[in-house]
Design an enzyme around this catalytic site. Sequence first.
Site, mmCIF file in Angstrom:
data_model
loop_
_atom_site.group_PDB
_atom_site.id
_atom_site.type_symbol
_atom_site.label_atom_id
_atom_site.label_comp_id
_atom_site.label_asym_id
_atom_site.label_seq_id
_atom_site.Cartn_x
_atom_site.Cartn_y
_atom_site.Cartn_z
ATOM 1 N N GLU A 38 39.754 34.865 50.400
ATOM 2 C CA GLU A 38 38.420 35.291 49.762
ATOM 3 C C GLU A 38 38.506 35.369 49.054
ATOM 4 O O GLU A 38 39.414 36.194 48.621
ATOM 5 C CB GLU A 38 37.565 36.614 51.357
ATOM 6 C CG GLU A 38 36.370 36.482 50.925
ATOM 7 C CD GLU A 38 35.726 37.644 51.568
ATOM 8 O OE1 GLU A 38 36.569 37.104 52.866
ATOM 9 O OE2 GLU A 38 35.296 38.572 51.579
ATOM 10 N N ASP A 90 32.760 34.787 48.406
ATOM 11 C CA ASP A 90 31.370 36.460 48.459
ATOM 12 C C ASP A 90 30.964 36.622 46.862
ATOM 13 O O ASP A 90 29.812 36.615 46.878
ATOM 14 C CB ASP A 90 32.952 37.286 49.100
ATOM 15 C CG ASP A 90 32.218 38.569 49.507
ATOM 16 O OD1 ASP A 90 30.786 38.557 49.420
ATOM 17 O OD2 ASP A 90 32.334 39.305 49.858
ATOM 18 N N LYS A 130 42.577 43.139 52.779
ATOM 19 C CA LYS A 130 42.708 43.525 50.732
ATOM 20 C C LYS A 130 43.654 42.983 50.378
ATOM 21 O O LYS A 130 44.331 44.568 49.974
ATOM 22 C CB LYS A 130 41.305 44.705 50.461
ATOM 23 C CG LYS A 130 39.850 45.329 51.086
ATOM 24 C CD LYS A 130 39.591 44.183 51.300
ATOM 25 C CE LYS A 130 38.533 44.072 51.886
ATOM 26 N NZ LYS A 130 37.579 42.565 52.180
ATOM 27 N N ASP A 179 41.282 38.949 51.677
ATOM 28 C CA ASP A 179 40.550 38.896 49.993
ATOM 29 C C ASP A 179 40.668 39.649 49.209
ATOM 30 O O ASP A 179 42.217 40.541 49.541
ATOM 31 C CB ASP A 179 38.986 40.194 50.650
ATOM 32 C CG ASP A 179 37.759 39.423 50.500
ATOM 33 O OD1 ASP A 179 37.934 39.273 49.362
ATOM 34 O OD2 ASP A 179 37.074 40.126 50.517
ATOM 35 N N LYS A 202 25.599 38.309 53.049
ATOM 36 C CA LYS A 202 25.297 40.197 52.405
ATOM 37 C C LYS A 202 24.232 39.793 52.075
ATOM 38 O O LYS A 202 23.373 39.590 51.044
ATOM 39 C CB LYS A 202 26.639 40.680 51.828
ATOM 40 C CG LYS A 202 27.758 40.451 52.181
ATOM 41 C CD LYS A 202 28.904 41.002 51.861
ATOM 42 C CE LYS A 202 30.120 41.224 51.852
ATOM 43 N NZ LYS A 202 31.029 41.312 50.996
HETATM 44 MG MG MG Z 1 35.005 40.359 50.231
#
Ligand code: MG
Length: 369
Positions: free
Chosen positions: A218, A241, A165, A194, A265
């Site tokens: 991402e 995402d 992240k 990400d 997801k």
């Molecule tokens: Mg993500």
Amino acid sequence: MRISRITVWALTLPLNKPYSLSGGRLRVNSLDSTFVRLETDEGLTGWGEGCPWGHTYLPAHGPGIRAGVETLAPFLIGLDPTAPEAVLRAMDVALPGHHYVKSPIDMACWDIAGQAAGMPLWKVFGAALPAQISLNSSIPTGTLDEMIASVEAARAKGYRTHSIKIGGDEPAADIARIDGLNAARNSDEYLTFDVNRAWMPATAIEVLNTVTARDWVEQPCETLAQCAHVAMRVRNPIMLDECMADVNTHYEAWRLGACEGVKVKPNRLGGLTRARQVRDFGVSVGWRMHIEDVGGSALADTAALHLAASTPDANRLASWISHDHLSVDPVPGQGGRNENGLVRLPDVSGLGVSPIVETLGEPVAVYGG
Ligand code: MG
């Protein structure tokens, strides 16, 4: 077969340490999870879990799941849970939108459908055998040294793919993180950086045209249009995402050439039914996919792992398991578990996770007879 009763539990799932993403602007300490049990007139019982990753990560609100189920319950009693797509259409008529509210209901319907068919969900979703799935870690934002230490801790658990992240106001800090973590990787490891929508398009283009890493990046920016703008101007493959709200968004991303892969997801999309539609679209257009849930215990994780386990190897990247970040385990020993960075689901019918209700505390609502 008919749904005869719906029971709802609210669980607070504390993280084993505070989690920071998107350059530190989004912080999470615990998750608000909703467990749903569907009972039927023929004795089968199905379980589902809906658990946003806090309330800042996506437009999804933990207590909103319970409120939504209260609204939906009168329309669900009497429906056939072995027809999850028909149940989802009924929920869409009764409560348009609010996809994340429907995910635990949809999940519990698939659990019952699998049990009624005598098949594990990976088989219901089309696999002859369950794929052995690689698991990926999730490395929170921090200093470069803190993040390298987090990767080393994940490596010790067997993880070979790391979702790192990053993102923030200072491009130089992200350039240093990306190149530092790239230099610290082992030769058998994969990295995804990400950004969790933290960058302006200009920042994304500056950072990604400076770093040497050519790994997946991402959700660099907030919107699909911004991410598409970036994708045309950088060399890194793009994974999307948070901006992927529904099947139509995925079609639009394909049309724009905005990505080479997506996160699939169930809780973001509205359950396994819609996640499977997206998975099948992704297979048809040649995307690579991480299939996992937004958050939750091993119950929600396992539901998503069934979909991952039925996805062709060429389209499937690693899956993340939320329950690895929790300091509690409401379904001890059940479902898909990390075995040195890998998971293989057992050959039991349905979802294969059935909480012991006495351990969940008092239900917050019961609908039906
Ligand atoms: Mg993500």
